[in-house]
Motif scaffolding. Structure first.
Motif, PDB file in Angstrom:
ATOM      1  N   UNK A  49     -48.268  -2.763  69.811  1.00 25.73           N
ATOM      2  CA  UNK A  49     -47.596  -4.066  69.759  1.00 25.73           C
ATOM      3  C   UNK A  49     -48.428  -5.059  68.948  1.00 25.73           C
ATOM      4  N   UNK A  50     -49.734  -5.034  69.110  1.00 23.37           N
ATOM      5  CA  UNK A  50     -50.620  -5.929  68.348  1.00 23.37           C
ATOM      6  C   UNK A  50     -50.559  -5.648  66.852  1.00 23.37           C
ATOM      7  N   UNK A  51     -50.343  -4.392  66.468  1.00 22.80           N
ATOM      8  CA  UNK A  51     -50.330  -4.008  65.044  1.00 22.80           C
ATOM      9  C   UNK A  51     -49.003  -4.319  64.349  1.00 22.80           C
ATOM     10  N   UNK A  52     -47.918  -4.441  65.099  1.00 21.12           N
ATOM     11  CA  UNK A  52     -46.586  -4.617  64.503  1.00 21.12           C
ATOM     12  C   UNK A  52     -46.477  -5.728  63.463  1.00 21.12           C
ATOM     13  N   UNK A  53     -47.077  -6.897  63.671  1.00 22.48           N
ATOM     14  CA  UNK A  53     -46.899  -7.968  62.682  1.00 22.48           C
ATOM     15  C   UNK A  53     -47.564  -7.700  61.321  1.00 22.48           C
ATOM     16  N   UNK A  54     -48.485  -6.750  61.239  1.00 20.66           N
ATOM     17  CA  UNK A  54     -49.254  -6.581  60.007  1.00 20.66           C
ATOM     18  C   UNK A  54     -48.904  -5.322  59.218  1.00 20.66           C
ATOM     19  N   UNK A  55     -47.859  -4.606  59.641  1.00 22.74           N
ATOM     20  CA  UNK A  55     -47.521  -3.375  58.928  1.00 22.74           C
ATOM     21  C   UNK A  55     -46.027  -3.104  59.017  1.00 22.74           C
ATOM     22  N   UNK A  56     -45.594  -2.105  58.270  1.00 20.13           N
ATOM     23  CA  UNK A  56     -44.180  -1.720  58.279  1.00 20.13           C
ATOM     24  C   UNK A  56     -43.860  -0.772  59.428  1.00 20.13           C
ATOM     25  N   UNK A  57     -44.772   0.152  59.730  1.00 22.00           N
ATOM     26  CA  UNK A  57     -44.591   1.127  60.812  1.00 22.00           C
ATOM     27  C   UNK A  57     -45.880   1.276  61.588  1.00 22.00           C
ATOM     28  N   UNK A  58     -45.741   1.459  62.901  1.00 27.85           N
ATOM     29  CA  UNK A  58     -46.876   1.805  63.744  1.00 27.85           C
ATOM     30  C   UNK A  58     -46.585   3.177  64.339  1.00 27.85           C
ATOM     31  N   UNK A  59     -47.508   4.098  64.155  1.00 27.93           N
ATOM     32  CA  UNK A  59     -47.384   5.443  64.715  1.00 27.93           C
ATOM     33  C   UNK A  59     -48.433   5.608  65.796  1.00 27.93           C
ATOM     34  N   UNK A  60     -48.059   6.274  66.878  1.00 31.02           N
ATOM     35  CA  UNK A  60     -48.980   6.581  67.953  1.00 31.02           C
ATOM     36  C   UNK A  60     -49.217   8.077  67.967  1.00 31.02           C
ATOM     37  N   UNK A  61     -50.468   8.481  67.871  1.00 30.52           N
ATOM     38  CA  UNK A  61     -50.816   9.898  67.890  1.00 30.52           C
ATOM     39  C   UNK A  61     -51.605  10.175  69.159  1.00 30.52           C
TER      40      UNK A  61
END
Length: 75
Positions: A58-70
């Protein structure tokens, strides 16, 4: 360790044509698409699925197009 997840994720993202870097500004993995417009993908690596991982995403969402969780597969 989480670092054991880096190489498989890097290889997968490179297979999609992305340029991949590790540990960029607190993000475990950052991948860039060199097309126009440039896409930015952030991947967070953890050994287990936790609330902390979801909150990182959630914290990364504003700074990128996609967030992937591995997350490491259970044995």
């Amino acid at each position: 360790m989480e670092t054991s997840l880096y190489l498989p994720i890097k290889t997968f993202l490179e297979g999609l044509g992305l340029e991949v870097k590790g540990e960029v500004c607190g993000c475990d993995v950052v991948a860039l698409d060199q097309g126009e417009p440039t896409a930015v993908v952030v991947a967070e690596l953890k050994l287990a699925f936790t609330l902390e991982l979801v909150l990182q995403a959630v914290d990364r969402l504003p700074v990128c197009d996609d967030v992937w969780l591995a997350v490491s597969a259970s044995r």
